[in-house]
Scaffold this motif. Structure first.
Motif, PDB file in Angstrom:
ATOM      1  N   HIS A 163       0.845  -1.210   0.000  1.00 15.57           N
ATOM      2  CA  HIS A 163       0.000   0.000   0.000  1.00 15.57           C
ATOM      3  C   HIS A 163       0.871   1.248   0.000  1.00 15.57           C
ATOM      4  N   SER A 164       0.805   1.980  -1.132  1.00 17.82           N
ATOM      5  CA  SER A 164       1.603   3.196  -1.183  1.00 17.82           C
ATOM      6  C   SER A 164       0.843   4.349  -1.822  1.00 17.82           C
ATOM      7  N   SER A 165      -0.455   4.133  -2.123  1.00 14.95           N
ATOM      8  CA  SER A 165      -1.187   5.163  -2.855  1.00 14.95           C
ATOM      9  C   SER A 165      -2.694   5.047  -2.599  1.00 14.95           C
ATOM     10  N   PHE A 166      -3.389   6.175  -2.757  1.00 19.65           N
ATOM     11  CA  PHE A 166      -4.846   6.166  -2.676  1.00 19.65           C
ATOM     12  C   PHE A 166      -5.471   5.304  -3.780  1.00 19.65           C
ATOM     13  N   LEU A 167      -4.678   5.069  -4.818  1.00 17.52           N
ATOM     14  CA  LEU A 167      -5.214   4.303  -5.953  1.00 17.52           C
ATOM     15  C   LEU A 167      -5.254   2.795  -5.672  1.00 17.52           C
ATOM     16  N   ASP A 168      -4.583   2.367  -4.585  1.00 15.69           N
ATOM     17  CA  ASP A 168      -4.508   0.923  -4.310  1.00 15.69           C
ATOM     18  C   ASP A 168      -5.860   0.276  -3.984  1.00 15.69           C
ATOM     19  N   PRO A 169      -6.646   0.844  -3.040  1.00 14.87           N
ATOM     20  CA  PRO A 169      -7.867   0.116  -2.672  1.00 14.87           C
ATOM     21  C   PRO A 169      -8.813  -0.154  -3.851  1.00 14.87           C
ATOM     22  N   PRO A 170      -9.132   0.866  -4.703  1.00 16.05           N
ATOM     23  CA  PRO A 170      -9.998   0.519  -5.836  1.00 16.05           C
ATOM     24  C   PRO A 170      -9.345  -0.491  -6.781  1.00 16.05           C
ATOM     25  N   ALA A 171      -8.014  -0.324  -7.002  1.00 16.29           N
ATOM     26  CA  ALA A 171      -7.333  -1.235  -7.946  1.00 16.29           C
ATOM     27  C   ALA A 171      -7.474  -2.679  -7.482  1.00 16.29           C
ATOM     28  N   ILE A 172      -7.298  -2.891  -6.191  1.00 15.80           N
ATOM     29  CA  ILE A 172      -7.350  -4.269  -5.697  1.00 15.80           C
ATOM     30  C   ILE A 172      -8.803  -4.785  -5.673  1.00 15.80           C
ATOM     31  N   GLY A 173      -9.729  -3.898  -5.336  1.00 17.57           N
ATOM     32  CA  GLY A 173     -11.150  -4.285  -5.334  1.00 17.57           C
ATOM     33  C   GLY A 173     -11.608  -4.709  -6.722  1.00 17.57           C
ATOM     34  N   ILE A 174     -11.129  -4.004  -7.728  1.00 18.68           N
ATOM     35  CA  ILE A 174     -11.513  -4.319  -9.108  1.00 18.68           C
ATOM     36  C   ILE A 174     -10.844  -5.621  -9.546  1.00 18.68           C
ATOM     37  N   ALA A 175      -9.577  -5.776  -9.149  1.00 18.59           N
ATOM     38  CA  ALA A 175      -8.803  -6.930  -9.629  1.00 18.59           C
ATOM     39  C   ALA A 175      -9.304  -8.253  -9.054  1.00 18.59           C
TER      40      ALA A 175
END
Ligand code: DC
Length: 439
Positions: A272-284
């Motif tokens: 976890h290093s960015s605000f973009l991580d949670p949506p990216a992982i949820g989508i993946a």
């Protein structure tokens, strides 16, 4: 999804695998790997070694493509014709019972297939070499029909063997291939069986090409609409779908290692290093997943109304707090899947920070699996010190091999040691995934 595709074709000798695999690969634009040819080339090489047990690490094999044809090389010698002799047919079947030989050939196959879409034929491709192949075909035909085909082939090449001899030889190889201890020829339960006894080669090829195209389209479509998320609410599905489209456009999102993703209770553990991580992982994640967010985020009216709809639950305190742990383990015990960032918070740099013990503690409470995940590119797109994200950077989410808490219970007697070894292995896996080559 930019993912390489694997079509595994298994079956007994002379079931038509080579002819079919070659044409299917050509039609689909995939690379063709004939695993039997590797066993044959190895048998050819072993015949030329003086030691009783040759060192298999010295065997050098590669394929050269010339004018749309594949040529098999041992070192710099083209052995393509020689390896088709009846003698090498027998020898290859004999050496194929040796575990060391199988290990060597499996390594070579995986190396050759790495990063490309392949049609690969053999005896144990769907069962051992590529158990996660996208399409598994078991090609078969009656012994007498297979013998007739092989006999015709020999006759055309000027061979002197009778039909009876050819059939006897096939039966011998069948028996050996099916009865060997290591990776015998078996029909995988998830393989699609094609009996070619009364089919023309053209019909068989068409069948496999159609099956593969359908599977390719459906796997993309299934992913896009999230067939596995069928239990989730319509709002959840719509939000994930729209986010996927946005991430595809603005961050060229790529998802890798999806074949490692298990069903059932699971902790998804990314860096976890960015605000973009949670949506990216949820989508993946192909399944419906839950995650946690600090309760103050729910105070904002708009965000606070969206978060619960995407299975985000408020918590106060961090993942080490007893209340939070209890909440998550309730989810896991119900067989749900939960995203937890094991570093605790966004890291300041692109490096993976030392993991907190929370994930291991949870895994021990729910006795579940934890899948390590590497997110690459999100830090470059939106690091902690920047107000706005940089668009059109590439983000890649890579799923690794899950760690199973139960394995640690078997291996260590002391709970503290189990947790520390588990955390150590998880940290190593996340570090490796988040720094591995993007290709
Ligand atoms: O497919 P083929 O006849 O060219 O294979 C030669 C031998 O290699 C075959 O008798 C058994 C062995 N083989 C194997 O054991 N596993 C494979 N995946 C492919 C071939």
């Amino acid at each position: 999804m930019g993912k390489s595709f694997c079509v595994a074709i298994d079956g007994p000798s002379s079931s038509g695998k080579s002819t079919v695999a070659k044409s299917v690969a050509r039609e689909l634009g995939f690379f063709h790997i004939d695993s039997g040819a590797i066993y044959r080339a190895l048998a050819w090489w072993m015949e030329r070694q003086t030691e009783a047990i040759p060192n298999l690490d010295c065997f050098s094999y590669h394929i050269v493509e010339k004018g749309g044809k594949l040529f098999h090389y041992v070192g710099n010698i083209d052995v393509s014709s020689e390896i088709r002799s009846p003698y090498i047919s027998q020898r290859s079947s004999e050496i194929a019972v040796l575990s060391a030989v199988r290990k060597k050939v499996n390594e070579l196959q995986r190396e050759i297939a790495k990063g490309r879409s392949v049609v690969i034929e053999g005896r144990d491709i769907g069962s051992v070499v590529f158990p996660h192949a996208d399409v598994k075909i078991f090609l078969t035909a009656d012994l007498s029909e297979r013998a007739r085909r092989r006999y015709e082939e020999f006759k055309q090449k000027g061979g002197v063997h009778t039909l009876e001899e050819v059939q006897k030889d096939l039966l011998e190889r069948d028996t050996r291939d099916r009865s060997r201890e290591d990776a015998p020829l078996v029909q995988c339960p998830d393989a699609y069986v094609v009996d070619t006894t009364e089919m023309t080669v053209g019909e068989v090829i068409e069948k496999i090409v159609t099956l593969t195209k359908r599977r390719k389209a459906s796997s993309f479509w299934r992913f896009l609409v999230g067939e596995k998320r069928s239990g989730a609410s319509a709002v959840y599905k719509i939000i994930v779908f729209c986010s996927l489209v946005l991430y595809k456009i603005f961050f060229r999102l790529e998802i890798k290692g999806i074949e490692n993703y298990p069903e059932g209770a699971l902790i998804i553990a990314p860096n976890h290093s960015s605000f973009l991580d949670p949506p990216a992982i949820g989508i993946a994640c192909p399944n419906e997943v839950h995650c946690l967010a600090k309760s103050y985020l729910f105070e904002n009216k708009l965000i606070g109304s969206i978060l619960p709809k995407i299975n985000t639950h408020p918590v106060s305190g961090d993942a080490g707090d007893l209340g939070v742990l209890k909440r998550i383990s309730e989810f896991l015990l119900k067989g749900k899947q939960v995203i937890i960032f094991p570093e605790g918070t966004r890291s300041e740099t692109n490096e993976v920070a030392p993991l907190k013990r929370g994930v291991a503690l949870l895994a021990s409470m729910a006795k579940c699996r934890v899948i390590p995940v590497g997110i690459k590119g999100a830090y470059e797109a939106w690091p902690k010190n920047k107000k706005f994200p940089r668009l059109f950077c590439k983000i890649t989410v890579i799923f690794g091999k899950p760690l199973d808490w139960k394995d640690y219970e078997k291996k260590y007697s002391n709970k503290k040691q189990m947790q520390s070894e588990f955390t150590k292995d998880l940290e190593e896996a996340i570090k490796a995934l988040s720094s591995c080559d993007k290709s």
